[in-house]
Enzyme design. Structure first.
Site, PDB file in Angstrom:
ATOM      1  N   SER A 262      36.970  55.954  49.736  1.00  0.00           N
ATOM      2  CA  SER A 262      35.703  55.865  50.456  1.00  0.00           C
ATOM      3  C   SER A 262      35.911  56.008  51.960  1.00  0.00           C
ATOM      4  CB  SER A 262      35.070  54.506  50.161  1.00  0.00           C
ATOM      5  OG  SER A 262      33.853  54.375  50.833  1.00  0.00           O
ATOM      6  N   GLY A 263      34.981  56.647  52.640  1.00  0.00           N
ATOM      7  CA  GLY A 263      35.126  56.893  54.080  1.00  0.00           C
ATOM      8  C   GLY A 263      35.080  55.647  54.940  1.00  0.00           C
TER       9      GLY A 263
ATOM     10  N   ALA B 265      33.040  55.161  47.074  1.00  0.00           N
ATOM     11  CA  ALA B 265      33.946  54.723  46.004  1.00  0.00           C
ATOM     12  C   ALA B 265      33.194  54.251  44.764  1.00  0.00           C
ATOM     13  CB  ALA B 265      34.884  53.637  46.511  1.00  0.00           C
TER      14      ALA B 265
ATOM     15  N   THR C  66      23.657  69.041  47.301  1.00  0.00           N
ATOM     16  CA  THR C  66      24.079  69.641  48.570  1.00  0.00           C
ATOM     17  C   THR C  66      25.135  68.775  49.255  1.00  0.00           C
ATOM     18  OG1 THR C  66      21.915  70.634  48.827  1.00  0.00           O
ATOM     19  CG2 THR C  66      23.242  70.444  50.825  1.00  0.00           C
TER      20      THR C  66
ATOM     21  N   CYS D 239      30.524  42.355  48.311  1.00  0.00           N
ATOM     22  CA  CYS D 239      29.685  43.006  47.312  1.00  0.00           C
ATOM     23  C   CYS D 239      29.051  42.001  46.371  1.00  0.00           C
ATOM     24  CB  CYS D 239      30.506  44.004  46.514  1.00  0.00           C
ATOM     25  SG  CYS D 239      31.444  45.076  47.589  1.00  0.00           S
TER      26      CYS D 239
END
Ligand SMILES: *Cc1c(COP(=O)(O)O)cnc(C)c1O
Length: 386
Positions: free
Chosen positions: A201-202, A73, A243, A328
């Site tokens: 975000s994952g 993110a 990639t 964060c």
């Protein structure tokens, strides 16, 4: 670690769902091909990435080609805001955001201010909600972009995105939203909500870390163009070269699929535990809920235990993992900018604990947390009595 941990910090990151790991495994081992390689092996990887993109698009009801995969993110927020600012700067140099945004958004905005852009930081009320009238009066002909998050990571407060989008679009600006805490936990339809760009975000939805993405609207009302942050081989339609992180993307896709399936169930079970935890903790005297009691996501509870220091509470909690504000910024010794923007004193911000629940929590965890918090908070207050 000897004692088993009780994890109530799911807004910082979630554990990887075993079903996600299983989906990723082949791509971490045998199926290692580069998705851009022009041979059969590469085509297989490309096909799997396409399925993951479909899974992601299906969760937020976008078109498949509107999903750009990134490293998370933070990168997506950078790409959206800097990308729009650079590409459309001839239209104007004004951006609007809110004081309670994630530091990724705030730092990008501060960076742009140093580079000739003007940024308005909207205030919030005591519930953490922005004022739509203030938004209206802040938008001008030079406003390019408005960036307001859906769900706040510290309080779970939900902003009225659809109403915000209507105001933003009337003036011809674009709406970017940080959807990181919202997607996969509440239904999101980017068309219905009028979202132009959305970061996700994952690792906040039981997927892997280091992968995320950006929804970039490519249909009516606007086909959005961005200046890329990363130039190179032209991957992701030129918006993000490099990639493809195939195992990560497959994991994010699987996590999105599971979130879509389990969303309703999670809401009921996790929400039930949160309500139980919160109502019991609010029985402790001088304990206050931060954020709007209803306009809030089901998994978070931000509570101020007046007169008790959050760091001291966390030390007392030992194997129970919670947060004293946003992870964060927890390396900086500053009160949470989200809580102070909502009008909390520094002292109350330093007395706040964020409990963020997830799929792994059980009723017995909650019982233990209630007991421990009661004991620790009362002890700490006893210690500071004159
Ligand atoms: C976690 C989080 C981010 C940052 O996501 P990363 O993928 O870790 O870069 C941004 N915004 C919100 C609201 C978050 O909760």
């Amino acid at each position: 670690m000897t004692e088993e941990i009780i994890y109530l910090d799911n807004n910082a990151t979630t554990p990887l769902d075993p079903r996600v790991l299983e989906a990723m495994m082949p791509f971490l081992t045998n199926q290692f091909a580069n998705a851009a390689s022009n041979h059969g092996f590469g085509h297989q990887a490309k096909e799997s990435v396409k399925i993951a993109r479909e899974q992601m698009a299906s969760l937020i009801k976008s078109e498949v080609h509107e999903i750009v995969f990134t490293s998370g993110a933070t990168e997506s927020i950078n790409l959206a805001i800097k990308g729009v600012a650079d590409f459309y700067q001839d239209k104007g140099k004004h951006i609007i955001t809110a004081a309670t945004e994630h530091t990724a958004t705030l730092d990008v905005c501060r960076f742009l201010e140093l580079n000739g852009f003007e940024v308005t930081y909207l205030d919030v009320d005591k519930y953490g909600l922005i004022d739509l009238e203030e938004l209206k009066s802040s938008i001008g002909p030079n406003t390019l972009l408005v960036s307001i998050m859906i769900v706040n990571n510290e309080t779970g407060v939900i902003q009225p995105i659809k109403e915000i989008a209507d105001i933003v679009h009337k003036s011809g600006a674009l709406l970017m939203t940080d959807g990181t805490q919202a997607f996969g936990k509440m239904p999101i339809d980017v068309d219905e909500l009028g979202i132009d760009l959305m970061a996700f975000s994952g690792h906040k939805i039981y997927g892997p870390k280091g992968v995320g993405g950006l929804f970039v609207r490519q249909r009516r009302p606007s086909r959005i163009k961005l200046t890329p942050l990363i130039h190179g081989g032209g991957h992701e339609k030129g918006m993000r070269s490099g990639t493809s992180n195939v195992p990560g993307i497959i994991g994010l896709g699987e996590a999105a699929k599971l979130a879509k399936k389990d969303m309703g169930k999670d809401n009921v079970s996790i929400g039930g535990l949160r309500d139980q935890l919160e109502s019991k903790l609010l029985e402790i005297p001088d304990t206050v809920l931060n954020g709007h009691p209803e306009k809030r996501l089901y998994n978070v509870s931000s509570l101020c235990f007046k007169g008790a220091d959050a760091d001291a509470i966390m030390i007392g909690l030992k194997s129970i993992m919670v947060s004293n504000g946003s992870a964060c910024t927890s390396t900086k010794i500053e009160p949470s900018h989200v809580l102070t923007a909502m009008g909390l004193s520094e002292q109350d911000a330093y007395s706040t604990i964020r409990f963020s629940l997830g799929r792994l929590n059980e009723k017995t965890d909650i019982t233990k947390v209630i007991e421990d918090i009661n004991r620790i908070v009362l002890n700490l207050r006893e210690m500071i009595k004159p």
